[in-house]
Structure formats: C-alpha cells, structure tokens
Design an enzyme around this catalytic site. Structure first.
Site, PDB file in Angstrom:
ATOM      1  N   THR A 176       7.039  -7.690 -13.857  1.00  0.00           N
ATOM      2  CA  THR A 176       6.394  -8.990 -14.126  1.00  0.00           C
ATOM      3  C   THR A 176       5.366  -9.304 -13.042  1.00  0.00           C
ATOM      4  OG1 THR A 176       8.420  -9.706 -15.197  1.00  0.00           O
ATOM      5  CG2 THR A 176       6.853 -11.438 -14.586  1.00  0.00           C
ATOM      6  N   ALA A 236       0.851  -1.199   0.000  1.00  0.00           N
ATOM      7  CA  ALA A 236       0.000   0.000   0.000  1.00  0.00           C
ATOM      8  C   ALA A 236       0.881   1.242   0.000  1.00  0.00           C
ATOM      9  CB  ALA A 236      -0.918  -0.016   1.219  1.00  0.00           C
ATOM     10  N   THR A 237       2.073   1.116   0.558  1.00  0.00           N
ATOM     11  CA  THR A 237       3.017   2.244   0.513  1.00  0.00           C
ATOM     12  C   THR A 237       3.282   2.598  -0.951  1.00  0.00           C
ATOM     13  OG1 THR A 237       4.046   1.548   2.580  1.00  0.00           O
ATOM     14  CG2 THR A 237       5.378   2.940   1.123  1.00  0.00           C
ATOM     15  N   GLN A 273      -6.982  -0.349   6.304  1.00  0.00           N
ATOM     16  CA  GLN A 273      -7.580  -0.936   7.511  1.00  0.00           C
ATOM     17  C   GLN A 273      -9.095  -1.120   7.361  1.00  0.00           C
ATOM     18  OE1 GLN A 273      -5.661  -2.149   9.758  1.00  0.00           O
ATOM     19  NE2 GLN A 273      -3.714  -1.065   9.490  1.00  0.00           N
ATOM     20  N   SER A 307      -3.939  -3.352   0.999  1.00  0.00           N
ATOM     21  CA  SER A 307      -2.778  -4.220   1.153  1.00  0.00           C
ATOM     22  C   SER A 307      -3.193  -5.604   1.633  1.00  0.00           C
ATOM     23  CB  SER A 307      -1.838  -3.576   2.177  1.00  0.00           C
ATOM     24  OG  SER A 307      -0.643  -4.283   2.253  1.00  0.00           O
ATOM     25  N   GLY A 308      -2.513  -6.646   1.124  1.00  0.00           N
ATOM     26  CA  GLY A 308      -2.899  -8.020   1.442  1.00  0.00           C
ATOM     27  C   GLY A 308      -2.484  -8.502   2.824  1.00  0.00           C
ATOM     28  N   HIS A 309      -1.312  -8.023   3.296  1.00  0.00           N
ATOM     29  CA  HIS A 309      -0.798  -8.642   4.532  1.00  0.00           C
ATOM     30  C   HIS A 309      -1.555  -8.192   5.782  1.00  0.00           C
ATOM     31  CE1 HIS A 309       1.746  -5.432   6.478  1.00  0.00           C
ATOM     32  NE2 HIS A 309       1.707  -4.907   5.278  1.00  0.00           N
ATOM     33  N   CYS A 336       4.869   1.408  11.527  1.00  0.00           N
ATOM     34  CA  CYS A 336       5.790   2.224  10.726  1.00  0.00           C
ATOM     35  C   CYS A 336       6.459   3.323  11.540  1.00  0.00           C
ATOM     36  CB  CYS A 336       5.053   2.839   9.546  1.00  0.00           C
ATOM     37  SG  CYS A 336       4.458   1.577   8.454  1.00  0.00           S
TER      38      CYS A 336
HETATM   39  N1  PLP Z   1      -1.823   2.710   5.130  1.00  0.00           N
HETATM   40  C1  PLP Z   1      -2.241   2.277   6.325  1.00  0.00           C
HETATM   41  C2  PLP Z   1      -3.461   2.884   6.925  1.00  0.00           C
HETATM   42  C3  PLP Z   1      -1.549   1.265   7.003  1.00  0.00           C
HETATM   43  O1  PLP Z   1      -1.965   0.850   8.193  1.00  0.00           O
HETATM   44  C4  PLP Z   1      -0.404   0.717   6.393  1.00  0.00           C
HETATM   45  C5  PLP Z   1       0.400  -0.294   7.091  1.00  0.00           C
HETATM   46  O2  PLP Z   1       0.866  -0.085   8.195  1.00  0.00           O
HETATM   47  C6  PLP Z   1      -0.026   1.190   5.128  1.00  0.00           C
HETATM   48  C7  PLP Z   1      -0.750   2.184   4.527  1.00  0.00           C
HETATM   49  C8  PLP Z   1       1.166   0.615   4.416  1.00  0.00           C
HETATM   50  O3  PLP Z   1       0.880  -0.681   3.984  1.00  0.00           O
HETATM   51  P1  PLP Z   1       2.036  -1.641   3.403  1.00  0.00           P
HETATM   52  O4  PLP Z   1       2.620  -2.332   4.581  1.00  0.00           O
HETATM   53  O5  PLP Z   1       1.317  -2.580   2.483  1.00  0.00           O
HETATM   54  O6  PLP Z   1       2.993  -0.782   2.690  1.00  0.00           O
END
Ligand code: PLP
Length: 368
Positions: A231, A69-70, A175, A193-195, A316
């Site tokens: 890819t 997602a970043t 979230q 994001s998947g994780h 983060c």
């Molecule tokens: N945005 C939000 C609200 C998040 O909680 C996070 C992850 O901590 C991210 C973005 C970033 O996601 P990713 O770990 O997939 O880069």
C-alpha cells in the site's frame, strides 16, 4: 550541538514536519479505493511522483517509490533477468546494500567483475576494459558516501551505451540526489533515499527507464507498476518530493559556500599534517581525512563530549573500520584514524572553525 553527519541521515525540514499532520488527516485513504477522497489521495500521490521525476528530469512513470535505497538497490540487482547475460561489472567502493548481495547473486549464476582502483574515482577506461558481450549490467555509484568522490557517471554511461546499448547501467545516487543536477539519459536504473536530504525515514525511490527489464522481487497487489507491491506511502512520497525540491535549491544556491567550507577543512588538514582521504574529484559536502594519531572512535567520542557529531565512515559499517578506505589501499593507521565530516548548506562557518579547533585540541590531548 554541531551536527556534521548529514551523509548518515539528516534532520527533517521544518516545512515537511509542519505539513505532515494535516496531510495525514487529509490523505489517510487507501489510494486504491474508488470513492472520492481516495481518488484525491491517489492524485496527490501521483503529483509527488511527478515532482520527483522533475528533479531528475525524467518521465513521471519511470519513478518507483520504495521504503529505502537499500530496498531499491536490491530490487534492481535481484530483479534482473540473467538468462541471456550473466556478468555484472561493479565498482569496488559501492555501498553495502550493493556488495552484500554478491553472495546471493553468485547463487543465481551471476559473475561479478570488480572495478578496482586506488585513486577512489572511476575512470572510463576502468569500465571499458571490463565490459564484454556477456555483460548484463554496470553498477557505479554517483557520489561515494564515505569520501565524497564524484564519479563521471554521465560520461561513463554514454561510453558504455556506445560500446553496447544492451548493457544496462545502474547508479546509486543516494549522496547525489537533491544536491546536484544529473543527466540520466544513458542510465537505466538510479536509486535514492529521502532521509539523506531532509525527508522522512522510510521514503525512497528507484528510477527505472524500461520497466520490462525488471521482474518483481516483492509480489503482492501489483502497486508501483508491479515492481514494488505494498500500500502506497502517500506522506512518505510527499516528504521525498518536498525534500528533494527544497534540498536541490539550497545546495545549488550555496555550492560556492560549501566549497569554501571544504577549503577550510583542506587547509586545516594540511596545516596539521593530517591525510586527506577524499580524492581531488569530490563534492564539497563530504570530506574524509585521517589524523594518523588517534583511533577514529576515540576522537569521535571526544568530539561527541564537546557536542560535535561526526562519523568515521558509512553508518552501515556499524563500527567496523572502513572497507572503502581499505580497498583504496590506505594503511591500517590511516583507515583506523579516519573521520568523515558531512555538511549541509545550513552548516555555519563558525561551526567548521570550532570543529577544527576541537580536533586539534583533541589530537594534542589524546595522542600517545
Ligand atoms: N547508498 C548509499 C550511497 C548510502 O549512503 C546509503 C545510506 O547510507 C544507502 C545506499 C542506503 O540508503 P537507505 O538508508 O535509504 O537504505
């Protein structure tokens, strides 16, 4: 072991773990190749795009697969054309993957207007007061990753479009995705994001309503509609889609149960004089409170020694105190003694009761 840090990351669902070995073997081909098994791999990959689109109730071709997602957040903010309009309106409590880009964006000539509010939830007027005919984009996350605040993003997006349909709306739904239904009718970009939902690390996505609005930041072979070359990660796409489908079902079926777990936490905080940092308008699976008596790190270590894993805020932040709580105007004592508990529908009631018991005991033992 009691894991209560699902907002940081989540264990991969067993079904996905079981299936991926076979899938890696069956679909290892490069989907751009033209022979039969590669074409099958391409079909399988496109099927995953469709499944993700179904979860979001959007068109299949509006889903772009990314690695995090970043990355998705960077692709949007850096991929917009700021020639015609230079202003972006951003909520003060956005994730680092948004706010860390401000300095670079300023170098592009972008002006950043911050939606600053102390209650921790965005109100329509906060946004309407800041937008004007120079506004390119409004960026507001769906659910805050530290407090669980739920922003009325659908209503806000509708109001923005009523004011000026050319203002683009972006929402980080990391979230929210795979947990709650969402209507993206008035939203131009959404990132996920998947994780966070039981998928593999390194699989994520971006919803783009109109691809012409973005230029590519990552240049290469033109994959993902030219927005994100590289890819294709076929198994990653599968794990994102599968996790979203499993997760959504679990959260929807257990919403009442999650509310009950949150009520236990609320009651516990009130009984022990702890401050609840999550606003009223928040989802049940992220809960933030402060003991006011013990530094977060000390309590987290104590709980860890008891086999209970929680955090003090965003993963983060890498140990720094929460800028979200600071921005909400909480005192240093509150900010530095905060604990974030994030739950899953499989979290057991007795785990929450045990967590409460250990926090109470820890505070009694460790408070000066
Ligand atoms: N945005 C939000 C609200 C998040 O909680 C996070 C992850 O901590 C991210 C973005 C970033 O996601 P990713 O770990 O997939 O880069």
């Amino acid at each position: 072991m009691i894991y209560l840090d699902f907002a940081a990351t989540s264990p991969v669902y067993d079904t996905i773990l079981k299936n991926i070995e076979e899938m890696y073997k069956k679909y290892f081909y490069n989907p751009s190749s033209k022979y039969y098994p590669a074409i099958q791999a391409q079909k399988f990959y496109e099927m995953q795009r469709e499944r993700v689109a179904d979860v979001l109730k959007v068109k299949k071709d509006s889903i772009v697969f990314t690695a995090s997602a970043t990355e998705s957040n960077n692709l949007v903010l850096k991929g917009l054309n700021y020639k015609d309009r230079q202003k972006i309106v951003v909520w003060a409590l956005e994730h680092k993957s948004i706010t860390a880009q401000f300095e670079t964006l300023k170098k592009y000539g972008v002006k950043i207007a911050i939606i600053n509010n102390k209650i921790g939830v965005v109100k329509e007027d906060d946004v309407l007061n800041l937008i004007d005919n120079n506004t390119k984009l409004v960026c507001i996350m769906g659910v805050n990753n530290e407090t669980g605040a739920l922003n009325p993003i659908e209503r806000i997006a509708e109001q923005i479009k009523k004011y000026d349909k050319d203002i683009l709306v972006m929402t980080d739904i990391v979230q929210w995705f795979g947990k709650l239904e969402i209507n993206l009718e008035n939203v131009d970009f959404a990132t996920f994001s998947g994780h966070k939902i039981g998928g593999l690390r390194g699989c994520a996505g971006l919803y783009v309503k109109n691809k012409e609005k973005l230029h590519s930041v990552i240049e290469g072979g033109g994959h993902e509609f030219g927005i994100r070359s590289g890819t294709e990660n076929i198994i990653g796409a599968y794990s994102l889609a599968e996790a979203a489908v499993i997760s959504r079902k679990k959260y929807m079926e257990n919403w009442g149960y999650l509310m009950k777990l949150k009520e236990i936490l609320v009651h516990f905080c009130k009984e022990n004089g702890f401050l609840i940092n999550s606003p009223e308008e928040s989802i049940p699976y992220i809960f933030n409170f402060s003991t006011g008596r013990i530094p977060s790190e000390v309590l987290i270590n104590y709980l860890s020694s008891k086999g209970i894993f929680v955090s003090s805020g965003s993963a983060c932040n890498k140990g720094k105190s929460s800028s979200v709580l600071k921005t909400m105007g909480f005192s240093d004592i509150v900010v530095n003694s905060s604990i974030r508990v994030s739950l899953h529908p499989d979290t057991r009631l007795e785990d929450i009761e045990h967590f409460c018991h250990e926090v109470k005991e820890g505070v009694e033992k460790l408070a000066l």
